[in-house]
Write a protein that holds these residues in place. Structure first.
Motif, PDB file in Angstrom:
ATOM      1  N   LYS A 205       0.835  -1.198   0.000  1.00 40.51           N
ATOM      2  CA  LYS A 205       0.000   0.000   0.000  1.00 40.51           C
ATOM      3  C   LYS A 205       0.868   1.245   0.000  1.00 40.51           C
ATOM      4  CE  LYS A 205      -3.907  -2.166   2.385  1.00 40.51           C
ATOM      5  NZ  LYS A 205      -4.852  -2.091   3.527  1.00 40.51           N
ATOM      6  N   GLU A 206       0.299   2.357  -0.494  1.00 38.81           N
ATOM      7  CA  GLU A 206       0.986   3.633  -0.514  1.00 38.81           C
ATOM      8  C   GLU A 206       0.130   4.703   0.158  1.00 38.81           C
ATOM      9  OE1 GLU A 206       1.889   4.493  -4.552  1.00 38.81           O
ATOM     10  OE2 GLU A 206       3.521   3.024  -4.681  1.00 38.81           O
ATOM     11  N   PHE A 207       0.793   5.583   0.922  1.00 40.86           N
ATOM     12  CA  PHE A 207       0.096   6.648   1.621  1.00 40.86           C
ATOM     13  C   PHE A 207       0.837   7.960   1.372  1.00 40.86           C
ATOM     14  CE2 PHE A 207      -0.277   2.698   3.975  1.00 40.86           C
ATOM     15  CZ  PHE A 207      -1.642   2.586   4.198  1.00 40.86           C
ATOM     16  N   LEU A 208       0.094   9.058   1.358  1.00 40.08           N
ATOM     17  CA  LEU A 208       0.687  10.377   1.221  1.00 40.08           C
ATOM     18  C   LEU A 208       0.750  11.056   2.589  1.00 40.08           C
ATOM     19  CD1 LEU A 208      -0.907  11.694  -2.082  1.00 40.08           C
ATOM     20  CD2 LEU A 208       1.481  11.110  -1.683  1.00 40.08           C
ATOM     21  N   VAL A 209       1.925  11.544   2.944  1.00 39.26           N
ATOM     22  CA  VAL A 209       2.127  12.240   4.215  1.00 39.26           C
ATOM     23  C   VAL A 209       2.540  13.674   3.909  1.00 39.26           C
ATOM     24  CG1 VAL A 209       3.490  12.347   6.328  1.00 39.26           C
ATOM     25  CG2 VAL A 209       2.804  10.130   5.402  1.00 39.26           C
ATOM     26  N   LYS A 210       1.860  14.627   4.504  1.00 41.83           N
ATOM     27  CA  LYS A 210       2.159  16.032   4.277  1.00 41.83           C
ATOM     28  C   LYS A 210       3.439  16.426   5.017  1.00 41.83           C
ATOM     29  CE  LYS A 210      -0.426  20.326   3.718  1.00 41.83           C
ATOM     30  NZ  LYS A 210      -1.707  21.014   3.981  1.00 41.83           N
ATOM     31  N   VAL A 211       4.375  17.046   4.311  1.00 43.11           N
ATOM     32  CA  VAL A 211       5.657  17.422   4.899  1.00 43.11           C
ATOM     33  C   VAL A 211       5.469  18.408   6.048  1.00 43.11           C
ATOM     34  CG1 VAL A 211       7.833  18.620   4.450  1.00 43.11           C
ATOM     35  CG2 VAL A 211       6.967  16.948   2.809  1.00 43.11           C
ATOM     36  N   ASP A 212       4.518  19.328   5.927  1.00 41.37           N
ATOM     37  CA  ASP A 212       4.285  20.331   6.967  1.00 41.37           C
ATOM     38  C   ASP A 212       3.904  19.703   8.307  1.00 41.37           C
ATOM     39  OD1 ASP A 212       4.840  22.335   5.205  1.00 41.37           O
ATOM     40  OD2 ASP A 212       2.751  22.725   4.673  1.00 41.37           O
ATOM     41  N   GLU A 213       3.400  18.470   8.286  1.00 37.70           N
ATOM     42  CA  GLU A 213       2.963  17.813   9.516  1.00 37.70           C
ATOM     43  C   GLU A 213       4.082  17.034  10.202  1.00 37.70           C
ATOM     44  OE1 GLU A 213      -0.328  15.435   8.326  1.00 37.70           O
ATOM     45  OE2 GLU A 213      -1.700  17.135   8.119  1.00 37.70           O
ATOM     46  N   ILE A 214       5.260  16.949   9.567  1.00 39.29           N
ATOM     47  CA  ILE A 214       6.404  16.263  10.176  1.00 39.29           C
ATOM     48  C   ILE A 214       6.991  17.164  11.255  1.00 39.29           C
ATOM     49  CG2 ILE A 214       8.720  15.348   9.769  1.00 39.29           C
ATOM     50  CD1 ILE A 214       7.790  14.707   6.913  1.00 39.29           C
ATOM     51  N   GLU A 215       7.203  16.616  12.451  1.00 36.16           N
ATOM     52  CA  GLU A 215       7.639  17.415  13.598  1.00 36.16           C
ATOM     53  C   GLU A 215       9.162  17.527  13.701  1.00 36.16           C
ATOM     54  OE1 GLU A 215       4.526  16.482  17.033  1.00 36.16           O
ATOM     55  OE2 GLU A 215       5.180  14.679  15.955  1.00 36.16           O
ATOM     56  N   TRP A 216       9.846  16.412  13.513  1.00 34.80           N
ATOM     57  CA  TRP A 216      11.306  16.451  13.616  1.00 34.80           C
ATOM     58  C   TRP A 216      11.944  15.309  12.841  1.00 34.80           C
ATOM     59  CZ3 TRP A 216      13.702  12.703  17.079  1.00 34.80           C
ATOM     60  CH2 TRP A 216      12.799  11.966  17.842  1.00 34.80           C
ATOM     61  N   LEU A 217      13.239  15.473  12.560  1.00 30.63           N
ATOM     62  CA  LEU A 217      14.019  14.517  11.774  1.00 30.63           C
ATOM     63  C   LEU A 217      15.137  13.954  12.646  1.00 30.63           C
ATOM     64  CD1 LEU A 217      14.542  16.763   8.605  1.00 30.63           C
ATOM     65  CD2 LEU A 217      12.552  15.347   9.133  1.00 30.63           C
ATOM     66  N   GLU A 218      15.425  12.678  12.429  1.00 26.86           N
ATOM     67  CA  GLU A 218      16.458  12.011  13.230  1.00 26.86           C
ATOM     68  C   GLU A 218      17.366  11.204  12.313  1.00 26.86           C
ATOM     69  OE1 GLU A 218      16.715   8.756  16.890  1.00 26.86           O
ATOM     70  OE2 GLU A 218      14.912   8.895  15.648  1.00 26.86           O
ATOM     71  N   SER A 219      18.663  11.434  12.404  1.00 27.91           N
ATOM     72  CA  SER A 219      19.624  10.680  11.606  1.00 27.91           C
ATOM     73  C   SER A 219      19.703   9.248  12.103  1.00 27.91           C
ATOM     74  CB  SER A 219      21.007  11.342  11.698  1.00 27.91           C
ATOM     75  OG  SER A 219      21.965  10.594  10.982  1.00 27.91           O
ATOM     76  N   ALA A 220      19.669   8.284  11.149  1.00 27.93           N
ATOM     77  CA  ALA A 220      19.722   6.861  11.515  1.00 27.93           C
ATOM     78  C   ALA A 220      20.465   6.080  10.439  1.00 27.93           C
ATOM     79  CB  ALA A 220      18.313   6.301  11.695  1.00 27.93           C
TER      80      ALA A 220
END
Length: 301
Positions: A205-220
C-alpha cells in the motif's frame, strides 16, 4: 484502513517506543536457549563413557558466561553498526576496519568471559585455567569473529525488513502528488523546490504524508527517521540532504543527529554550557547543540 492494518500499526507503534529494549530481550532469550543447548551437549559429550569428567554446572558456566559477555558488548556493537552502515563504496577499507574491530571485540569478550568464570570457580574453591593464552585466544577468536559477522548481517537484514514493514518514505513534489491523485497535471514545479508530500510505501500500500505535519528529523545511518504524531517514516538519505530539500518548509538543524520543524516548537531552554533543550508541542524534547543555536535564532528572527 481496515482493522488488521490498525492492529499492525498499533503493534509497530508500541514496539517503536521501546524497540531497543524489546530487541535486547529477544536476543537475550535466543542466547539463553542456544547456549543452554550447547551446555547440555557439552555435558553429554563428557558423560558418554558413563563417568562424568566434569561437574554438571561447569558447561553451563562456560556457556552462560559467554552469553553474558556477548550481551554486555552488543549495545556497543550495534551502536557501531549504526555509525558505520555497510556501503558498496570502499569495500576493502570497510573489511579491514571490521577485521580490526573483530580483534577488539574478541579481546573484550574473552576478557569479560574469563573474569566471570574465574570468579565462579573461585566461589567453588577451584581455579579456572585459561592457558596457554595464545592458543585459547585463537580458539575463541575464530568463534567471536564469526559471531561478529553474524550480528552484522542480522543487523542489516532486520533494519531493512523493519523499514519495509514500517514503511519507507520517498520525496513527492506537488506536481507528482497531483499526478498521483488526479492523473492530470497542469504544470510542473522546479526540481529544486521543497516537496509538499512524502509517498510512504508499506508493503503493498501507498500513503501520502504532508511534509508540513512532520515534527522532527532524526539521523539513523543510511536513513533519516521522519517523526509525525508518534509515527516514524524512514527516508533513505542523509540528514544534510533531507534538510536541504526541506529547508523552505521551515526545518532547521539543531544537533548532529536532529532537525526540527520550527512550527512544531513549543519552547527552548538554554543551559550555561551553551547547549539547550527544544520542547515540541507534542511533548517530545530534543537536544540543541550550541553549534546550531545561532542559526536557529536567525531562522526565528
Amino acid at each position: 484502513m481496515d482493522i488488521r492494518d490498525k492492529q499492525k500499526t498499533s503493534w509497530l507503534e508500541k514496539f517503536d517506543q521501546h524497540k531497543y529494549l524489546y530487541s535486547y530481550l529477544l536476543i537475550a532469550a535466543y542466547l539463553f536457549i542456544n547456549n543452554t543447548i550447547n551446555a547440555s551437549s557439552v555435558w553429554m559429550e563428557h558423560n558418554r563413557s558413563g563417568e562424568a569428567q566434569i561437574q554438571l554446572w561447569e558447561p553451563y558456566v562456560w556457556e552462560y558466561s559467554s552469553a553474558l559477555s556477548t550481551l554486555i558488548l552488543l549495545p556497543f556493537i550495534f551502536a557501531l553498526f549504526r555509525r558505520m552502515p555497510l556501503r558498496f563504496a570502499h569495500l576493502g577499507r570497510q573489511c579491514f576496519i571490521h577485521f580490526l574491530i573483530t580483534i577488539l571485540y574478541s579481546a573484550a569478550h574473552v576478557g569479560i568471559m574469563v573474569m566471570l568464570r574465574e570468579g565462579i570457580y573461585l566461589l567453588d574453591g577451584g581455579n579456572y585455567d585459561f592457558s596457554p593464552w595464545l592458543r585459547e585466544f585463537w580458539y575463541e577468536y575464530r568463534k567471536d569473529a564469526w559471531g561478529y559477522v553474524f550480528w552484522l548481517i542480522i543487523y542489516q537484514i532486520v533494519q531493512s525488513l523493519y523499514a519495509r514493514i514500517k514503511g519507507e518514505a520517498s520525496i513527492v513534489n506537488a506536481h507528482d502528488e497531483a499526478n498521483t491523485l488526479n492523473n492530470d497535471s497542469a504544470h510542473s514545479t522546479s526540481p529544486n523546490s521543497s516537496p509538499d508530500f512524502l509517498l510512504v510505501k508499506k508493503l503493498d500500500k501507498e500513503f501520502l504524508v504532508k511534509v508540513d505535519e512532520i515534527e522532527w528529523l532524526e539521523s539513523a545511518g543510511n536513513y533519516v527517521n521522519l517523526h509525525k504524531h508518534g509515527r516514524i517514516y524512514p527516508l533513505r538519505g542523509t540528514l544534510n540532504q533531507t534538510i536541504s530539500r526541506l529547508a523552505n518548509k521551515g526545518f532547521s538543524r539543531i544537533h548532529r543527529s536532529f532537525a526540527v520543524n520550527l512550527a512544531a516548537i513549543d519552547n527552548i531552554q538554554y543551559q550555561p554550557s551553551g547547549d539547550g533543550k527544544v520542547t515540541l508541542k507534542s511533548g517530545n524534547t530534543l537536544n540543541l547543540s550550541r553549534r546550531y543555536k545561532d542559526e536557529l535564532k536567525r531562522q526565528f528572527g
